[in-house]
Motif scaffolding. Sequence first.
Motif, short mmCIF file in Angstrom:
data_model
loop_
_atom_site.label_atom_id
_atom_site.label_comp_id
_atom_site.label_asym_id
_atom_site.label_seq_id
_atom_site.Cartn_x
_atom_site.Cartn_y
_atom_site.Cartn_z
N THR A 77 -41.21 -32.68 51.68
CA THR A 77 -40.77 -34.08 51.75
C THR A 77 -39.86 -34.30 52.95
O THR A 77 -39.90 -35.35 53.60
CB THR A 77 -40.02 -34.46 50.46
OG1 THR A 77 -40.88 -34.25 49.34
CG2 THR A 77 -39.58 -35.91 50.48
N LEU A 81 -40.32 -36.92 56.04
CA LEU A 81 -39.24 -37.84 56.38
C LEU A 81 -38.89 -37.75 57.86
O LEU A 81 -38.61 -38.76 58.51
CB LEU A 81 -38.02 -37.49 55.53
CG LEU A 81 -36.93 -38.56 55.37
CD1 LEU A 81 -37.48 -39.76 54.63
CD2 LEU A 81 -35.74 -37.97 54.63
N ASN A 86 -38.19 -43.97 58.43
CA ASN A 86 -38.17 -45.13 57.54
C ASN A 86 -39.35 -46.03 57.88
O ASN A 86 -40.11 -45.76 58.82
CB ASN A 86 -36.84 -45.88 57.61
CG ASN A 86 -36.52 -46.39 59.01
OD1 ASN A 86 -37.23 -47.23 59.54
ND2 ASN A 86 -35.45 -45.87 59.59
N THR A 125 -36.01 -40.65 50.40
CA THR A 125 -37.05 -41.64 50.67
C THR A 125 -37.02 -42.18 52.09
O THR A 125 -38.04 -42.62 52.60
CB THR A 125 -36.91 -42.82 49.69
OG1 THR A 125 -35.58 -43.38 49.80
CG2 THR A 125 -37.14 -42.37 48.25
N ALA A 126 -35.86 -42.17 52.74
CA ALA A 126 -35.78 -42.71 54.10
C ALA A 126 -34.48 -42.29 54.75
O ALA A 126 -33.52 -41.86 54.09
CB ALA A 126 -35.89 -44.24 54.08
#
Length: 414
Positions: A77, A81, A86, A125-126
């Motif tokens: 992950t 990223l 993003n 996630t970002a």
Amino acid sequence: MNLIEFINKFKKPKNDNMKYAEMLNGYIPIFSQFGQDIYASDVVQQAISCLVTELTKVNPFHIRKNGSDLVPVESSTIQRLLNQPNERMTQSDFFEKVFWQLFLNYNAFIIPTYVRNNKGDKEFTALYPIQPTDVTFLQDPKGKLGIKFKFFNGYETILAYSDVIHIRYRYSINELMGGNEFGQPDNKALLKTLELNDTLLQGVAKALKSSFSINGVIKYNTLLDDGKMEKNIKAIEERLSKNESGFLPLDIKGEYIPLQNKIELVDATTLKFIDEKILRNWGVSLPILTGDYTKAQYEAFYQKSLEPIIKKTGEAITMGLFTEREKGFGNAVVLYPHELIFMDTGQKIDLFDLLVDSGSCYKNEVRTAFGMKPLPELVGQIAMSSNKTNAENNKTDEQKNNEGGGKKDEQGVN
């Protein structure tokens, strides 16, 4: 909006027990993020742009250290990223924003947003680079460090410092921030040079303007009253404004006397000295700025000005994205420079002669290094010289066992 939702969800509640973080020098840890004074200079902008342009070429990788070996973790992950931080920024956009903030303020802040999985672990996630106007460091009774951000629109939020990626530039006097004792760029010495440069440029501009002013006088060989003089001056001005040939027609009563304007501009040596003095502040030479550099000049520029920033950026991202346990297993983010960044074609050939002879690269690596597209039929094939391949094939099993010390199992036992 994702970033705001994240901050609102995870920001620390107001706590009367929170106080300013303790600093050994006695300063209150409130820092204003303004450092724009010097950036009106075109030389400064060009120098920083040169640094940022090169730094956006870095390739970030999630790696796991296994002893002295580095294993890329391509499917993680974290790597996804790093490939696209993003939903609005490419990898290059992200690093360009981060490094501009770093050079503008000597501090760059990145907020990693995340959700908690069933085990309670963070799933990122970002990554969002932010631009606060004020930064305040806080501390709770247990000594845990927090950071309060204030933005241009007046919005404020408090986050745990461990949830923020903080990259510092010229980290020296201040305990928490890069820059001077107040956590800001220290540009006093540079401003003096910039003022001198501005004075020289103004002098050149005035000299050029003077060259377009009075270039000669008209001498009349008769006495004229004020009315006739004013009339003749207007006639001369009209002729000058309409003259396209470069010649000024006069009657026999008038005589044109040219003035010898000797415009003294600043010599090239002085201008070069001023430019280099400004550029030295950023570790950028004139050949690097103009793009007319040698391999040795670029290598010196990389080692002096780029490599330290690349190293500390990777370390700051590693600190912000991995837990102590994950770092204990060797997880890290490393930023690698653009492949073969210092090499011309001849040097690439010499390098691949060595790599191919030792069987240390793939065939598609050789192709892409010289600008050719990778071929699907060559995926996973090691590039090896024919002489070495034939020698390996002609070895007997006994020779191979003697050279390799025999086969070992997973525990290292023969």
